[in-house]
Design a protein around this motif. Structure first.
Motif, PDB file in Angstrom:
ATOM      1  N   GLY A 173     -17.754  -4.789   5.854  1.00 45.95           N
ATOM      2  CA  GLY A 173     -18.853  -4.240   5.349  1.00 45.95           C
ATOM      3  C   GLY A 173     -19.274  -4.513   3.922  1.00 45.95           C
ATOM      4  N   LEU A 174     -18.199  -5.294   3.191  1.00 47.80           N
ATOM      5  CA  LEU A 174     -18.219  -5.491   1.709  1.00 47.80           C
ATOM      6  C   LEU A 174     -18.365  -6.877   1.425  1.00 47.80           C
ATOM      7  CD1 LEU A 174     -15.805  -2.539   0.669  1.00 47.80           C
ATOM      8  CD2 LEU A 174     -18.168  -2.445   0.899  1.00 47.80           C
ATOM      9  N   VAL A 175     -17.652  -7.767   2.340  1.00 51.77           N
ATOM     10  CA  VAL A 175     -17.480  -9.169   2.072  1.00 51.77           C
ATOM     11  C   VAL A 175     -17.921  -9.870   3.221  1.00 51.77           C
ATOM     12  CG1 VAL A 175     -15.855  -8.986   0.287  1.00 51.77           C
ATOM     13  CG2 VAL A 175     -15.022  -9.465   2.363  1.00 51.77           C
ATOM     14  N   ALA A 176     -17.894 -11.487   3.302  1.00 52.16           N
ATOM     15  CA  ALA A 176     -18.437 -12.061   4.244  1.00 52.16           C
ATOM     16  C   ALA A 176     -16.977 -12.131   5.097  1.00 52.16           C
ATOM     17  CB  ALA A 176     -18.505 -13.487   3.898  1.00 52.16           C
ATOM     18  N   GLU A 177     -17.205 -12.509   6.401  1.00 54.07           N
ATOM     19  CA  GLU A 177     -16.125 -12.716   7.436  1.00 54.07           C
ATOM     20  C   GLU A 177     -15.314 -13.958   6.933  1.00 54.07           C
ATOM     21  OE1 GLU A 177     -15.178 -13.589  12.257  1.00 54.07           O
ATOM     22  OE2 GLU A 177     -17.240 -13.322  11.335  1.00 54.07           O
ATOM     23  N   HIS A 178     -15.796 -14.904   6.448  1.00 55.43           N
ATOM     24  CA  HIS A 178     -15.158 -16.250   6.243  1.00 55.43           C
ATOM     25  C   HIS A 178     -15.391 -16.227   4.722  1.00 55.43           C
ATOM     26  CE1 HIS A 178     -13.867 -17.198  10.130  1.00 55.43           C
ATOM     27  NE2 HIS A 178     -14.989 -16.801  10.364  1.00 55.43           N
ATOM     28  N   LEU A 179     -14.258 -16.331   3.703  1.00 59.87           N
ATOM     29  CA  LEU A 179     -14.834 -16.669   2.237  1.00 59.87           C
ATOM     30  C   LEU A 179     -13.462 -17.251   1.594  1.00 59.87           C
ATOM     31  CD1 LEU A 179     -14.296 -12.989   0.467  1.00 59.87           C
ATOM     32  CD2 LEU A 179     -13.885 -13.472   2.777  1.00 59.87           C
ATOM     33  N   THR A 180     -13.923 -18.033   0.487  1.00 61.02           N
ATOM     34  CA  THR A 180     -12.905 -18.670  -0.230  1.00 61.02           C
ATOM     35  C   THR A 180     -12.663 -17.845  -1.544  1.00 61.02           C
ATOM     36  OG1 THR A 180     -13.542 -20.996   0.630  1.00 61.02           O
ATOM     37  CG2 THR A 180     -12.209 -21.017  -1.510  1.00 61.02           C
ATOM     38  N   VAL A 181     -11.435 -17.448  -1.914  1.00 63.66           N
ATOM     39  CA  VAL A 181     -11.099 -16.583  -2.817  1.00 63.66           C
ATOM     40  C   VAL A 181     -10.480 -17.263  -3.946  1.00 63.66           C
ATOM     41  CG1 VAL A 181     -11.279 -14.796  -1.335  1.00 63.66           C
ATOM     42  CG2 VAL A 181      -9.152 -15.567  -1.650  1.00 63.66           C
ATOM     43  N   PRO A 182     -10.432 -16.731  -5.279  1.00 63.78           N
ATOM     44  CA  PRO A 182      -9.439 -17.029  -6.124  1.00 63.78           C
ATOM     45  C   PRO A 182      -8.138 -16.284  -6.080  1.00 63.78           C
ATOM     46  CG  PRO A 182     -11.052 -15.582  -7.069  1.00 63.78           C
ATOM     47  CD  PRO A 182     -11.269 -15.639  -5.608  1.00 63.78           C
ATOM     48  N   SER A 183      -6.874 -17.257  -6.192  1.00 66.61           N
ATOM     49  CA  SER A 183      -5.515 -16.669  -5.892  1.00 66.61           C
ATOM     50  C   SER A 183      -4.828 -17.011  -7.013  1.00 66.61           C
ATOM     51  CB  SER A 183      -5.026 -17.212  -4.723  1.00 66.61           C
ATOM     52  OG  SER A 183      -5.776 -16.826  -3.370  1.00 66.61           O
ATOM     53  N   HIS A 184      -3.739 -16.113  -7.348  1.00 66.56           N
ATOM     54  CA  HIS A 184      -2.843 -16.337  -8.326  1.00 66.56           C
ATOM     55  C   HIS A 184      -1.753 -15.364  -8.125  1.00 66.56           C
ATOM     56  CE1 HIS A 184      -0.701 -17.069 -12.218  1.00 66.56           C
ATOM     57  NE2 HIS A 184      -1.801 -18.075 -12.281  1.00 66.56           N
ATOM     58  N   HIS A 185      -0.855 -15.722  -7.252  1.00 64.55           N
ATOM     59  CA  HIS A 185       0.400 -14.868  -6.672  1.00 64.55           C
ATOM     60  C   HIS A 185       1.278 -15.594  -6.042  1.00 64.55           C
ATOM     61  CE1 HIS A 185      -0.739 -14.479  -2.229  1.00 64.55           C
ATOM     62  NE2 HIS A 185      -1.860 -14.879  -2.748  1.00 64.55           N
ATOM     63  N   HIS A 186       2.715 -15.204  -6.369  1.00 64.89           N
ATOM     64  CA  HIS A 186       3.623 -15.839  -5.391  1.00 64.89           C
ATOM     65  C   HIS A 186       4.483 -14.910  -4.641  1.00 64.89           C
ATOM     66  CE1 HIS A 186       7.679 -14.415  -7.519  1.00 64.89           C
ATOM     67  NE2 HIS A 186       6.628 -13.958  -8.195  1.00 64.89           N
ATOM     68  N   GLN A 187       4.107 -13.672  -4.528  1.00 63.55           N
ATOM     69  CA  GLN A 187       4.554 -12.733  -3.676  1.00 63.55           C
ATOM     70  C   GLN A 187       3.219 -12.468  -2.671  1.00 63.55           C
ATOM     71  OE1 GLN A 187       6.432  -9.692  -6.276  1.00 63.55           O
ATOM     72  NE2 GLN A 187       8.212 -10.742  -6.121  1.00 63.55           N
ATOM     73  N   ALA A 188       3.893 -11.655  -1.584  1.00 62.28           N
ATOM     74  CA  ALA A 188       3.023 -11.216  -0.647  1.00 62.28           C
ATOM     75  C   ALA A 188       3.411  -9.739   0.080  1.00 62.28           C
ATOM     76  CB  ALA A 188       2.789 -12.036   0.394  1.00 62.28           C
ATOM     77  N   VAL A 189       2.415  -9.006   0.431  1.00 60.06           N
ATOM     78  CA  VAL A 189       2.816  -7.744   1.268  1.00 60.06           C
ATOM     79  C   VAL A 189       3.686  -8.165   2.451  1.00 60.06           C
ATOM     80  CG1 VAL A 189       2.002  -5.832   2.621  1.00 60.06           C
ATOM     81  CG2 VAL A 189       1.023  -6.142   0.288  1.00 60.06           C
TER      82      VAL A 189
END
Length: 248
Positions: A173-189
Protein backbone atom coordinates in the motif's frame (compact mmCIF):
# COMPACT_ATOMS: atom_id res chain seq x y z
CA UNK A 1 -2.71 27.44 14.36
CA UNK A 2 -2.76 23.93 12.87
CA UNK A 3 0.00 22.76 10.57
CA UNK A 4 -1.30 23.04 6.97
CA UNK A 5 0.82 20.07 5.91
CA UNK A 6 -0.94 17.76 8.38
CA UNK A 7 -4.30 16.24 7.39
CA UNK A 8 -7.19 17.46 9.54
CA UNK A 9 -4.96 19.78 11.53
CA UNK A 10 -3.56 16.91 13.60
CA UNK A 11 -0.19 17.58 15.26
CA UNK A 12 2.82 16.50 13.27
CA UNK A 13 4.24 13.33 14.85
CA UNK A 14 7.79 13.26 16.18
CA UNK A 15 10.02 10.57 14.66
CA UNK A 16 13.21 9.55 16.47
CA UNK A 17 16.07 8.53 14.17
CA UNK A 18 19.14 6.58 15.30
CA UNK A 19 22.54 8.00 14.35
CA UNK A 20 26.20 7.18 13.96
CA UNK A 21 28.81 8.24 16.51
CA UNK A 22 32.31 8.54 15.06
CA UNK A 23 35.11 11.00 14.42
CA UNK A 24 34.53 13.62 11.73
CA UNK A 25 36.09 16.70 10.17
CA UNK A 26 34.37 20.03 9.42
CA UNK A 27 35.55 23.63 9.18
CA UNK A 28 38.68 24.02 11.28
CA UNK A 29 37.83 20.96 13.36
CA UNK A 30 39.60 17.64 12.80
CA UNK A 31 38.97 14.18 14.23
CA UNK A 32 36.18 15.33 16.54
CA UNK A 33 33.76 12.73 17.99
CA UNK A 34 30.43 13.57 16.39
CA UNK A 35 26.88 12.28 16.15
CA UNK A 36 26.18 11.98 12.43
CA UNK A 37 23.43 11.09 10.00
CA UNK A 38 22.97 11.87 6.30
CA UNK A 39 20.39 14.66 6.07
CA UNK A 40 18.33 12.60 3.58
CA UNK A 41 16.76 10.71 6.49
CA UNK A 42 15.52 13.80 8.32
CA UNK A 43 14.50 15.47 5.06
CA UNK A 44 12.41 12.46 4.07
CA UNK A 45 10.66 12.35 7.45
CA UNK A 46 9.92 16.07 7.21
CA UNK A 47 8.59 15.79 3.65
CA UNK A 48 6.34 12.93 4.80
CA UNK A 49 4.81 15.20 7.44
CA UNK A 50 6.82 14.27 10.52
CA UNK A 51 9.24 16.13 12.78
CA UNK A 52 12.62 14.34 12.89
CA UNK A 53 14.61 14.13 16.12
CA UNK A 54 18.06 12.53 16.15
CA UNK A 55 18.83 9.87 18.76
CA UNK A 56 22.61 9.55 19.26
CA UNK A 57 23.97 6.31 20.76
CA UNK A 58 23.57 6.47 24.53
CA UNK A 59 24.85 3.98 27.04
CA UNK A 60 21.81 2.72 28.90
CA UNK A 61 18.54 0.92 28.46
CA UNK A 62 16.90 3.58 30.63
CA UNK A 63 17.94 6.27 28.14
CA UNK A 64 16.20 4.35 25.35
CA UNK A 65 13.04 4.10 27.44
CA UNK A 66 13.03 7.82 28.22
CA UNK A 67 13.81 8.84 24.64
CA UNK A 68 11.04 6.73 23.12
CA UNK A 69 8.50 7.92 25.67
CA UNK A 70 8.80 11.33 24.01
CA UNK A 71 8.46 10.39 20.33
CA UNK A 72 5.65 8.97 18.21
CA UNK A 73 7.66 6.74 15.89
CA UNK A 74 11.14 5.25 15.43
CA UNK A 75 13.43 5.02 12.41
CA UNK A 76 16.54 2.81 12.61
CA UNK A 77 18.89 4.18 9.96
CA UNK A 78 21.57 2.55 7.83
CA UNK A 79 25.23 2.27 8.72
CA UNK A 80 28.04 -0.14 9.55
CA UNK A 81 27.83 -3.92 9.90
CA UNK A 82 26.35 -5.40 13.06
CA UNK A 83 28.75 -7.30 15.32
CA UNK A 84 28.21 -10.98 14.34
CA UNK A 85 28.41 -11.91 18.01
CA UNK A 86 24.94 -10.34 18.31
CA UNK A 87 23.58 -13.27 16.32
CA UNK A 88 25.94 -15.95 17.60
CA UNK A 89 28.48 -16.07 14.77
CA UNK A 90 32.19 -15.45 14.25
CA UNK A 91 33.05 -12.62 11.85
CA UNK A 92 33.39 -13.44 8.18
CA UNK A 93 36.72 -12.20 6.72
CA UNK A 94 34.78 -9.41 4.98
CA UNK A 95 33.29 -8.18 8.26
CA UNK A 96 36.05 -6.13 9.89
CA UNK A 97 34.31 -3.11 11.46
CA UNK A 98 31.30 -2.61 13.68
CA UNK A 99 30.20 -0.19 16.39
CA UNK A 100 29.26 -1.95 19.61
CA UNK A 101 27.85 1.21 21.19
CA UNK A 102 25.43 1.73 18.32
CA UNK A 103 24.51 -1.97 18.22
CA UNK A 104 23.62 -1.90 21.92
CA UNK A 105 21.70 1.38 21.62
CA UNK A 106 19.58 0.18 18.73
CA UNK A 107 18.88 -3.14 20.43
CA UNK A 108 17.55 -1.18 23.42
CA UNK A 109 15.57 1.13 21.16
CA UNK A 110 13.94 -1.78 19.35
CA UNK A 111 13.14 -3.62 22.58
CA UNK A 112 11.50 -0.50 23.99
CA UNK A 113 9.68 0.18 20.72
CA UNK A 114 8.25 -3.34 20.92
CA UNK A 115 7.22 -2.75 24.52
CA UNK A 116 5.51 0.55 23.65
CA UNK A 117 4.18 -0.78 20.31
CA UNK A 118 5.79 2.21 18.66
CA UNK A 119 5.58 2.46 14.85
CA UNK A 120 9.01 1.45 13.56
CA UNK A 121 10.82 1.60 10.23
CA UNK A 122 14.26 0.07 9.56
CA UNK A 123 16.36 1.03 6.54
CA UNK A 124 19.22 -1.19 5.26
CA UNK A 125 21.24 -1.91 8.43
CA UNK A 126 18.09 -0.87 10.28
CA UNK A 127 16.12 -3.75 8.77
CA UNK A 128 18.98 -6.11 9.58
CA UNK A 129 19.03 -4.87 13.17
CA UNK A 130 15.27 -5.48 13.46
CA UNK A 131 15.83 -9.11 12.46
CA UNK A 132 18.81 -9.56 14.80
CA UNK A 133 16.99 -7.91 17.72
CA UNK A 134 14.18 -10.43 17.22
CA UNK A 135 16.64 -13.34 17.50
CA UNK A 136 17.41 -13.70 13.80
CA UNK A 137 20.64 -13.75 11.82
CA UNK A 138 22.32 -12.31 8.74
CA UNK A 139 24.12 -13.45 5.62
CA UNK A 140 27.47 -11.91 6.47
CA UNK A 141 28.77 -11.47 2.92
CA UNK A 142 26.11 -11.63 0.24
CA UNK A 143 28.42 -12.00 -2.80
CA UNK A 144 29.47 -15.41 -1.46
CA UNK A 145 25.83 -16.51 -1.74
CA UNK A 146 24.55 -14.79 -4.90
CA UNK A 147 27.81 -14.86 -6.85
CA UNK A 148 28.13 -11.15 -7.58
CA UNK A 149 28.58 -7.80 -5.81
CA UNK A 150 25.74 -5.98 -7.56
CA UNK A 151 24.01 -5.07 -4.29
CA UNK A 152 27.04 -3.32 -2.88
CA UNK A 153 26.93 0.04 -4.60
CA UNK A 154 29.35 1.65 -7.03
CA UNK A 155 32.23 4.09 -6.82
CA UNK A 156 29.65 6.84 -7.43
CA UNK A 157 27.40 5.66 -4.60
CA UNK A 158 24.42 3.35 -5.01
CA UNK A 159 23.71 0.48 -7.36
CA UNK A 160 20.21 -0.41 -8.61
CA UNK A 161 18.20 -3.48 -7.66
CA UNK A 162 14.86 -4.61 -9.09
CA UNK A 163 12.44 -5.54 -6.32
CA UNK A 164 9.09 -7.30 -6.33
CA UNK A 165 6.68 -6.52 -3.47
CA UNK A 166 4.21 -9.06 -2.06
CA UNK A 167 0.78 -7.62 -2.80
CA UNK A 168 -0.65 -8.95 0.47
CA UNK A 169 1.69 -6.99 2.73
CA UNK A 170 1.44 -3.54 4.30
CA UNK A 171 4.30 -2.39 2.07
CA UNK A 172 2.17 -2.93 -1.04
CA UNK A 173 0.00 0.00 0.00
CA UNK A 174 3.05 2.28 0.17
CA UNK A 175 5.16 1.44 -2.91
CA UNK A 176 4.71 -0.03 -6.37
CA UNK A 177 4.58 -3.81 -6.86
CA UNK A 178 7.70 -3.66 -9.05
CA UNK A 179 10.32 -1.01 -8.44
CA UNK A 180 13.99 -0.31 -8.97
CA UNK A 181 15.66 0.76 -5.76
CA UNK A 182 19.03 2.23 -4.67
CA UNK A 183 21.16 -0.39 -2.92
CA UNK A 184 24.36 -0.28 -0.89
CA UNK A 185 24.82 -3.42 1.21
CA UNK A 186 27.00 -6.52 1.32
CA UNK A 187 24.89 -8.31 3.94
CA UNK A 188 21.28 -9.49 4.04
CA UNK A 189 18.66 -10.80 6.44
CA UNK A 190 18.71 -14.58 6.82
CA UNK A 191 16.54 -15.65 9.77
CA UNK A 192 13.81 -13.23 10.88
CA UNK A 193 11.58 -14.63 13.64
CA UNK A 194 8.36 -12.69 14.10
CA UNK A 195 8.59 -11.11 10.65
CA UNK A 196 7.53 -12.21 7.20
CA UNK A 197 9.25 -11.37 3.93
CA UNK A 198 7.21 -8.93 1.84
CA UNK A 199 9.70 -8.06 -0.91
CA UNK A 200 12.51 -9.87 -2.71
CA UNK A 201 14.82 -9.32 -5.65
CA UNK A 202 15.71 -11.65 -8.52
CA UNK A 203 18.44 -13.29 -6.43
CA UNK A 204 15.92 -14.20 -3.75
CA UNK A 205 17.46 -11.71 -1.32
CA UNK A 206 15.07 -10.45 1.34
CA UNK A 207 14.33 -6.82 0.49
CA UNK A 208 11.58 -6.10 3.04
CA UNK A 209 10.19 -7.60 6.23
CA UNK A 210 7.04 -6.83 8.22
CA UNK A 211 5.72 -7.88 11.60
CA UNK A 212 2.28 -9.42 11.65
CA UNK A 213 -0.54 -7.57 13.35
CA UNK A 214 -1.78 -4.00 13.27
CA UNK A 215 1.41 -2.30 14.45
CA UNK A 216 3.55 -0.62 11.77
CA UNK A 217 6.86 -2.50 12.00
CA UNK A 218 8.52 -2.55 8.57
CA UNK A 219 12.08 -2.93 7.34
CA UNK A 220 13.42 -2.31 3.84
CA UNK A 221 16.87 -3.29 2.61
CA UNK A 222 17.16 -0.45 0.12
CA UNK A 223 17.67 3.28 0.67
CA UNK A 224 14.41 5.15 -0.07
CA UNK A 225 15.79 8.29 1.57
CA UNK A 226 18.17 8.75 -1.37
CA UNK A 227 15.43 8.54 -4.01
CA UNK A 228 12.23 10.41 -4.74
CA UNK A 229 10.25 7.76 -2.88
CA UNK A 230 8.40 8.87 0.24
CA UNK A 231 6.01 5.92 0.49
CA UNK A 232 7.61 4.10 3.42
CA UNK A 233 8.18 7.38 5.29
CA UNK A 234 4.57 8.37 4.76
CA UNK A 235 3.52 4.98 6.13
CA UNK A 236 5.64 5.49 9.25
CA UNK A 237 4.43 9.06 9.78
CA UNK A 238 0.77 8.09 9.29
CA UNK A 239 1.08 5.28 11.83
CA UNK A 240 2.87 7.60 14.27
CA UNK A 241 0.15 10.22 13.84
CA UNK A 242 -2.56 7.67 14.58
CA UNK A 243 -0.74 6.48 17.68
CA UNK A 244 -0.25 10.05 18.92
CA UNK A 245 -3.98 10.72 18.44
CA UNK A 246 -4.90 7.61 20.45
CA UNK A 247 -2.63 8.75 23.30
CA UNK A 248 -4.41 12.11 23.25
Amino acid sequence: MSDPETPGGAPRPVIGISTYRQTANWGDWRHIPADLLPADYANSVEKAGGVPVLLPPLASEEAARIALSRVDGLLIAGGADINPARYGQEPDPHVTFWQDDRDAWEMWLLAEADHQRLPTLGICRGMQMMAVAAGGSLVQHLPDVVGHSGHGGTEAGYSSTDVTVDESGRLAGLVAEHLTVPSHHHQAVDEHPGFRVTAQDADGVTQAIEADGDRFSVGVQWHPETADDLGVFQGLVAAARERAARRG
